[in-house]
Design an enzyme around this catalytic site. Structure first.
Site, short mmCIF file in Angstrom:
data_model
loop_
_atom_site.label_atom_id
_atom_site.label_comp_id
_atom_site.label_asym_id
_atom_site.label_seq_id
_atom_site.Cartn_x
_atom_site.Cartn_y
_atom_site.Cartn_z
N GLY A 164 -2.49 4.52 -4.05
CA GLY A 164 -2.50 3.47 -5.07
C GLY A 164 -1.50 3.54 -6.20
O GLY A 164 -1.29 2.56 -6.90
N SER B 38 0.85 -1.19 0.00
CA SER B 38 0.00 0.00 0.00
C SER B 38 0.88 1.23 0.00
O SER B 38 2.08 1.17 0.29
CB SER B 38 -0.93 0.01 1.22
OG SER B 38 -0.19 0.23 2.40
N CYS B 39 0.27 2.37 -0.33
CA CYS B 39 0.97 3.66 -0.27
C CYS B 39 -0.05 4.68 0.19
O CYS B 39 -0.83 4.42 1.10
CB CYS B 39 1.61 4.01 -1.62
SG CYS B 39 0.44 4.07 -3.01
N LEU B 40 -0.08 5.85 -0.44
CA LEU B 40 -1.06 6.84 -0.03
C LEU B 40 -2.38 6.63 -0.77
O LEU B 40 -3.44 6.61 -0.17
CB LEU B 40 -0.53 8.26 -0.28
CG LEU B 40 -1.48 9.40 0.09
CD1 LEU B 40 -1.77 9.41 1.59
CD2 LEU B 40 -0.92 10.74 -0.35
N LEU C 203 -3.50 4.72 2.46
CA LEU C 203 -3.77 5.41 3.71
C LEU C 203 -4.99 6.32 3.58
O LEU C 203 -5.76 6.47 4.52
CB LEU C 203 -2.55 6.22 4.16
CG LEU C 203 -2.64 6.75 5.58
CD1 LEU C 203 -2.53 5.62 6.61
CD2 LEU C 203 -1.59 7.81 5.86
#
Length: 128
Positions: A91, A87-89, A116
């Site tokens: 996608g 995951s990141c912020l 997130l």
């Protein structure tokens, strides 16, 4: 087919996890890797029980000696058949991470494309 779940497919044709699916997966032994930068984790927090490997380090990290990986990330190195979620912020980077991991032969990788941004709609992030 009634009752069949429809996934939103990401570029690689792999389904992206929903918040609920990620929560359920986290009850198992899935390795959750957050590929944001360290300063982002410090400033905005992280999804609980995720480890941070910034995208720029990921390819190298996934090819490390397992002992070195464990030393650096305080986590057992995943084998190519272990379930891993990225995951990141929001996608973009997790999609790249997914592609990197797949190109290195990891077969059970998925992404939480909501990242997130989606997580905080459901519960607060973990702060240091």
């Amino acid at each position: 087919v009634p009752g069949r779940r429809f996934f939103s497919l990401c570029a690689s044709g792999r389904p992206s996890l929903s918040y609920r699916e990620l929560k359920d997966l986290k009850k198992t032994n899935v390795l959750h890797i957050d590929v944001r930068e360290r300063w982002e984790i410090d400033r905005f927090g992280k999804i609980p029980a995720s480890i941070n490997i910034p995208l720029g380090e990921l390819v190298q990290a996934l090819q490390m000696d397992p002992m070195e990986f464990e030393e650096q990330y305080n986590q057992k190195m995943p084998s190519k058949s272990d379930p891993v979620v990225f995951s990141c912020l929001a996608g973009t980077r997790s999609k790249q991470a997914l592609a990197f991991a797949m190109s290195l032969g990891f077969s059970r990788v998925q992404q939480y494309a909501g990242g997130l941004e989606d997580w905080v709609k459901h519960e607060p992030p973990e702060k240091k």
